[in-house]
Design an enzyme around this catalytic site. Structure first.
Site, PDB file in Angstrom:
ATOM      1  N   GLY A 132       6.376  -1.572   6.659  1.00  0.00           N
ATOM      2  CA  GLY A 132       7.847  -2.209   6.685  1.00  0.00           C
ATOM      3  C   GLY A 132       8.679  -1.302   7.503  1.00  0.00           C
ATOM      4  N   GLU A 145       0.716  -1.162   0.072  1.00  0.00           N
ATOM      5  CA  GLU A 145      -0.152   0.034  -0.063  1.00  0.00           C
ATOM      6  C   GLU A 145       0.938   1.055  -0.039  1.00  0.00           C
ATOM      7  OE1 GLU A 145      -3.704  -1.972   2.727  1.00  0.00           O
ATOM      8  OE2 GLU A 145      -2.528  -0.469   3.281  1.00  0.00           O
ATOM      9  N   CYS A 191       5.257  -5.009  16.095  1.00  0.00           N
ATOM     10  CA  CYS A 191       5.016  -4.160  17.172  1.00  0.00           C
ATOM     11  C   CYS A 191       3.303  -4.481  17.711  1.00  0.00           C
ATOM     12  CB  CYS A 191       5.113  -2.665  16.734  1.00  0.00           C
ATOM     13  SG  CYS A 191       6.837  -2.181  16.416  1.00  0.00           S
ATOM     14  N   SER A 238      10.399   5.901  16.048  1.00  0.00           N
ATOM     15  CA  SER A 238       9.209   5.533  16.537  1.00  0.00           C
ATOM     16  C   SER A 238       9.700   5.199  17.992  1.00  0.00           C
ATOM     17  CB  SER A 238       8.351   4.598  15.889  1.00  0.00           C
ATOM     18  OG  SER A 238       7.994   5.101  14.761  1.00  0.00           O
ATOM     19  N   LEU A 239       9.467   5.964  19.174  1.00  0.00           N
ATOM     20  CA  LEU A 239       9.918   5.667  20.540  1.00  0.00           C
ATOM     21  C   LEU A 239       8.869   4.940  21.233  1.00  0.00           C
ATOM     22  CD1 LEU A 239      12.278   5.674  22.517  1.00  0.00           C
ATOM     23  CD2 LEU A 239      11.180   7.830  23.428  1.00  0.00           C
ATOM     24  N   CYS A 272       3.401   8.628   1.377  1.00  0.00           N
ATOM     25  CA  CYS A 272       3.705   7.732   2.367  1.00  0.00           C
ATOM     26  C   CYS A 272       4.171   6.247   1.776  1.00  0.00           C
ATOM     27  CB  CYS A 272       2.515   7.653   3.302  1.00  0.00           C
ATOM     28  SG  CYS A 272       2.845   6.464   4.480  1.00  0.00           S
ATOM     29  N   CYS A 279      -1.688   5.897   7.699  1.00  0.00           N
ATOM     30  CA  CYS A 279      -0.434   5.892   6.898  1.00  0.00           C
ATOM     31  C   CYS A 279       0.452   4.813   7.778  1.00  0.00           C
ATOM     32  CB  CYS A 279       0.235   7.303   6.896  1.00  0.00           C
ATOM     33  SG  CYS A 279       2.007   7.274   6.178  1.00  0.00           S
TER      34      CYS A 279
HETATM   35  N1  SAH Z   1       8.620   0.691  10.678  1.00  0.00           N
HETATM   36  C1  SAH Z   1       8.509   2.381  10.865  1.00  0.00           C
HETATM   37  C2  SAH Z   1       7.766   3.076   9.728  1.00  0.00           C
HETATM   38  C3  SAH Z   1       6.317   2.436   9.555  1.00  0.00           C
HETATM   39  S1  SAH Z   1       5.225   2.697  10.767  1.00  0.00           S
HETATM   40  C4  SAH Z   1       8.425   2.834  12.103  1.00  0.00           C
HETATM   41  O1  SAH Z   1       7.784   1.876  13.033  1.00  0.00           O
HETATM   42  O2  SAH Z   1       8.559   3.954  12.534  1.00  0.00           O
HETATM   43  C5  SAH Z   1       4.919   4.311  10.799  1.00  0.00           C
HETATM   44  C6  SAH Z   1       4.103   4.967  11.969  1.00  0.00           C
HETATM   45  O3  SAH Z   1       2.853   4.413  12.256  1.00  0.00           O
HETATM   46  C7  SAH Z   1       5.133   4.522  13.165  1.00  0.00           C
HETATM   47  O4  SAH Z   1       5.128   5.836  14.125  1.00  0.00           O
HETATM   48  C8  SAH Z   1       4.095   3.580  13.849  1.00  0.00           C
HETATM   49  O5  SAH Z   1       4.045   3.631  15.193  1.00  0.00           O
HETATM   50  C9  SAH Z   1       2.561   4.192  13.399  1.00  0.00           C
HETATM   51  N2  SAH Z   1       1.410   3.206  13.662  1.00  0.00           N
HETATM   52  C10 SAH Z   1       1.295   1.917  13.496  1.00  0.00           C
HETATM   53  N3  SAH Z   1       0.263   1.232  14.167  1.00  0.00           N
HETATM   54  C11 SAH Z   1      -0.470   2.366  14.488  1.00  0.00           C
HETATM   55  C12 SAH Z   1      -1.768   2.489  14.961  1.00  0.00           C
HETATM   56  N4  SAH Z   1      -2.609   1.433  15.242  1.00  0.00           N
HETATM   57  N5  SAH Z   1      -2.295   3.754  15.175  1.00  0.00           N
HETATM   58  C13 SAH Z   1      -1.511   4.955  15.088  1.00  0.00           C
HETATM   59  N6  SAH Z   1      -0.100   4.867  14.415  1.00  0.00           N
HETATM   60  C14 SAH Z   1       0.321   3.741  14.240  1.00  0.00           C
HETATM   61 FE1  SF4 Z   2       6.664  -1.745  14.108  1.00  0.00          FE
HETATM   62 FE2  SF4 Z   2       6.907   0.037  12.075  1.00  0.00          FE
HETATM   63 FE3  SF4 Z   2       7.321  -2.558  11.653  1.00  0.00          FE
HETATM   64 FE4  SF4 Z   2       4.723  -1.463  12.192  1.00  0.00          FE
HETATM   65  S1  SF4 Z   2       6.064  -1.057  10.434  1.00  0.00           S
HETATM   66  S2  SF4 Z   2       5.704  -3.457  13.134  1.00  0.00           S
HETATM   67  S3  SF4 Z   2       5.442   0.103  13.537  1.00  0.00           S
HETATM   68  S4  SF4 Z   2       8.464  -1.401  12.876  1.00  0.00           S
END
Ligand code: SAH
Ligand code: SF4
Length: 348
Positions: free
Chosen positions: A160, A90, A119, A215-216, A108, A333
């Protein structure tokens, strides 16, 4: 057949030299693919016919099939693409109205099919890791959308973990920003990572002006390990050191992304710990993200967004909240999952 978009300008030049062709063919190809948005070699009439045929037999320029588009043409749209091996990814187009009636379009992009980090709040994480995207597949997301709309910014916040596919992401950025082709400024590109430390150093050294978001989601090690199990090998203090290195070396501000989940990471002690951690970093901004519930997780969106925001602000930390009208979209996104996963595209 190979994707010609996997070749950098230098690689293309070498290819032509080996074929006894002049080097400037590489310029012609870059101009055709990335500026004129040509889709087939036969359209590149500056090339001799025999060369056009030879290239058509060896390479392709476009490989995506669009499966569907969701959303409102004037705001945010999600595109589902089928890759050559039938995998689905996507891409999200976010349109913002800026002052003076101008548009700012942010794309994005996805960097992998699925993700290995697992996660707990993330739809892509739920899919597990399927495969890396090639540089050409990353680039094609931009080319496809730009057939209709000019893009001003790219964020690696789709499916990803971009730094787990570092070499292909780097190559895609090099090609997209090449002045002989699309020439998108590196300052217009944001790489969002869950925190792969060694690759943050590499990115800092190799792709200096690219912007970094981390992303912390928790400043406490235990909570972060729980939320982001794939990252537990990394210590938060080491992550902070890598972030400091990035900000010092590039002079860029780093964005800390922090998803607010009810009763999990939205308390006063969480905000205080975050402040303590960020004190050491000079150029930092926090982006509080509204959590969009996913069906497989037992989490709820926090109701303390404003409170949390206030604590950070009072501590002098530059903070924004992604929860206004565009928020469902932005959050979506980061919530990408294709039909291959149990979650469907119902976020918009
Ligand atoms: N893997 C990378 C980039 C893709 S995720 C990362 O984790 O930074 C991009 C952002 O979307 C991240 O900050 C992630 O925490 C957020 N995200 C993932 N699941 C989400 C949800 N259910 N609601 C809101 N944001 C979300
Ligand atoms: Fe975690 Fe980003 Fe991978 Fe989703 S895409 S599992 S938020 S690292």
């Amino acid at each position: 057949m190979k994707d010609i978009k996997n070749l950098t300008f230098e690689e293309l030049k070498t290819y032509f030299i080996l074929q006894d062709e002049p080097e400037y063919r590489a310029n012609e190809i870059f101009r055709a693919i990335y500026i004129n948005k040509v889709k087939e070699f036969k359209e590149i009439t500056t090339l001799p016919k025999s060369l056009r045929e030879k290239l058509s037999n060896e390479f392709y320029i476009r490989g995506f099939k669009k499966v569907s588009t969701l959303g409102d043409t004037n705001k945010t749209q999600k595109f589902l693409f089928e890759l050559k091996d039938k995998r689905l990814i996507e891409t999200v187009l976010i349109k913002e109205n800026t002052k003076k009636g101008k548009f700012r379009n942010t794309l994005c992009v996805s960097s992998q099919v699925g993700c290995a980090m697992g996660c707990k709040f993330c739809a892509t994480g739920k899919m597990g890791f399927i495969r890396n995207l090639s540089a050409g597949e990353i680039i094609e997301q931009l080319l496809y959308i730009e057939d209709a709309e000019k893009i001003q910014n790219i964020v690696f916040m789709g499916m990803g973990e971009p730094l787990a596919n570092y070499e292909n992401v780097k190559k895609a950025i090099e090609i997209i920003s090449d002045p002989r082709g699309r020439a998108l400024g590196r300052r217009k590109i944001v790489v969002s990572t869950s925190g792969i430390i060694d690759k943050i150093y590499k990115l800092t050294n190799e792709l200096k002006s690219v912007r970094l978001a981390v992303s912390l989601h928790s400043a406490f090690q235990e909570k972060r390990n729980f939320l982001m199990p794939g990252l537990k090998i990394y210590k938060i203090e080491d992550l902070m050191q890598a972030i400091s290195y990035y900000t010092q070396k590039t002079g860029n501000t780093v964005t800390i992304e922090y998803l607010l989940i009810k009763d999990l990471n939205d308390g006063e002690e969480d905000a205080k710990q975050l402040i303590k951690l960020l004190r050491k970093i000079k150029f930092v901004k926090v982006n509080l993200i509204h959590y969009n519930p996913v069906p497989f997780a037992d989490f709820e969106s926090s109701k303390k967004e404003k409170l949390f925001f206030g604590i950070l602000k009072r501590a002098g930390i530059n903070t924004t909240i992604r929860f206004s009208k565009g928020s469902e979209i932005s959050a979506a996104c980061g919530q990408l999952a294709t039909k291959e996963s149990p979650i469907n595209l119902n976020n918009l």
